[in-house]
Design an enzyme around this catalytic site. Structure first.
Site: not given
Length: 492
Positions: A65, A138, A348
């Site tokens: 990303h 997404n 993350y």
């Protein structure tokens, strides 16, 4: 001006150049030297500071990303869902919550063309009154793998060859030939939606299965869906080549220009919900991230709308430093046992601490907009202004207390320790259903893209045979058409 205001702001710019410490700079055109032509002096503090900062202007690029664009706006509840969740920002129709949304391409590098065939990220940060909720998704409702232990591998396979630094389809097809559950995502990847026309004409999906909890503690599994009000539009392969050759940032420009002109992009939020007590009635595992929930079995329910009505003020501050984490949930929304989600909760945050620093949540774009308090002191780039004497909990010297209790899923979790695949893999039914739902011309475009990938000289006969077998199990006629063009006999 408040001299103790803790967060710097361009609202307090001086009318002249200064050092980072605020000292005036009377000459920002010439370095300090010995004579007009002499060597440069290291004591020129402003020169050293300016060069040192410039050398560090780029934070490490996101592993995935990296290429993205963001915008700000609001989310408004339009339908009552309080019977499903006690989340404050969903408490009643009419409630608005500020948000920031980042679109992205998944695999390719920062600055790469936005016309490449690739999944697109659709990540929304809700600045709620009970903290930030990050819905990280997404434009496909599924992912290539169901277990995060394979996430580094699937990304490596899609990334450029480490020897040549060229993305090559044989690497993708070699890896995914060992991952039959990837077939679901390939029906999106090789479909027309694999190259969105721009970010405004693109769906978004939460992808992972979360849980909603109401005030009584009742739990429902939930999937999130974003539907653009202007419709879904895609670029055909020849169009993508033409558009990308004209402007490799076409989607970013379209988003920025649309908002600047008052043509605000909007999406409707829908959810699908499932009572966990009924999950065994399905022929697939609802927590499997390689499966989408068929809408004829689990219908969409409207929740609200999202409007992007403001462009970001600074690309670095509000795009490059914008950080998402699926672990950020609020009361009324919780995780499920989805294997990918469970690992993303850790991964993350760990990624952001490496990329931006341990105090990345103090950056203005990531910080909550509601009152908050913790004992996370010190560390790199900790610029929180604090004057407390007590940095622990509990204490008789403060009035800080635990928050009011809120419900979380209480279902009993039991089982032996094991590394095992889920029981209901069912890797081929949904891909076949999706293929059969398309018009013939769309089927033909899909077949061509699959065949083009399998025609790579590095794709062996064995790999082609495996993929023909997979597609044949999804749909017999699809497998036969692919096999005939590759001169491979279906083997199922």
């Amino acid at each position: 001006m408040d001299p103790y205001k803790p967060i710097p702001s361009s609202n307090f710019n001086a009318p002249f150049m200064t050092t980072n410490a605020g000292a005036p700079v009377w000459n920002d055109d010439n370095a300090l030297t010995v004579g007009k032509r002499g060597p440069v002096l290291l004591e020129d503090y402003h020169l050293v500071e300016k060069l040192a900062h410039f050398a560090r202007e780029r934070t490490p690029e996101r592993v995935v990303h990296a290429r993205g664009a963001s915008a700000k706006g609001f989310f408004e509840v339009t339908h009552d869902v309080s019977h499903l969740t006690c989340a404050d920002f969903l408490r009643a129709p009419g409630v608005q919550t500020p948000i920031i949304l980042r679109f992205s391409t998944v695999i390719h590098e920062r600055g790469s063309p936005e016309t490449l065939r690739d999944p697109r990220g659709f990540a929304v940060k809700f600045y709620t009154r009970e903290g930030n909720f990050d819905l990280v998704g997404n434009n496909f409702p599924v992912f290539f793998i169901r277990d995060a232990i394979k996430f580094p591998d699937v990304v490596h396979a899609f990334k450029p060859n480490p020897k040549s630094h060229i993305q090559e389809s044989w690497r993708i097809l070699d890896f995914c030939a060992h991952i039959p559950e990837s077939l679901s995502t390939f029906t999106w990847f090789y479909d027309d939606v694999g190259i969105p026309q721009d970010y405004r004409h693109m769906e978004g999906f939460g992808v992972q299965t979360y849980t909603l909890i109401n005030k009584a503690g009742k739990v429902h599994y939930v999937k999130f869906h974003w539907k653009p009000t202007c419709g879904v539009k895609s670029l055909m392969d020849d169009e993508a080549i033409r558009v990308g050759g004209t402007n490799h940032s076409h989607a970013t420009k379209d988003l920025y220009d649309s908002i600047a002109s008052g043509n605000y992009p909007e999406w409707k939020l829908y959810i699908q919900t499932l009572d966990p007590d009924h999950e065994d009635q399905l022929d697939f595992d609802p927590l499997d991230v390689t499966k989408w929930w068929p809408e004829d079995i689990i219908p969409l329910q409207p929740v609200g709308r999202l409007v992007l009505n403001r462009n970001i003020d600074n690309f670095f501050n509000e795009n490059e430093q914008l950080a998402f984490n699926p672990g950020l949930v609020v009361p009324g929304i919780y995780y499920s046992d989805d294997k990918m989600l469970q690992c993303r909760i850790f991964a993350y945050g760990d990624t952001q601490r490496h990329r931006l620093g341990p105090n990345y949540l103090m950056l203005p774009v990531n910080a909550p907009k509601c009152p908050h308090h913790n004992n996370h002191y010190d560390g790199f780039m900790n610029f929180m202004h604090r004057d407390e004497e007590v940095d622990y909990f509990p204490s008789k010297f403060t009035n800080v207390a635990n928050a009011e209790k809120f419900p979380i899923p209480s279902r009993i979790c039991s089982g032996k320790r094991e590394k095992a695949c889920i029981e209901k893999e069912n890797n081929f039914k949904l891909p076949g259903d999706r293929y059969r739902s398309w018009a013939p011309d769309r089927q033909e475009r899909f077949i061509k893209r699959v065949v083009d990938g399998l025609s790579d000289p590095r794709v062996t006969f064995e790999l082609r045979s495996i993929w023909v077998s997979y597609w044949s199990q999804a749909d017999k006629s699809l497998g036969q058409k692919i096999a005939s063009r590759l001169n491979v006999r279906p083997n199922i």
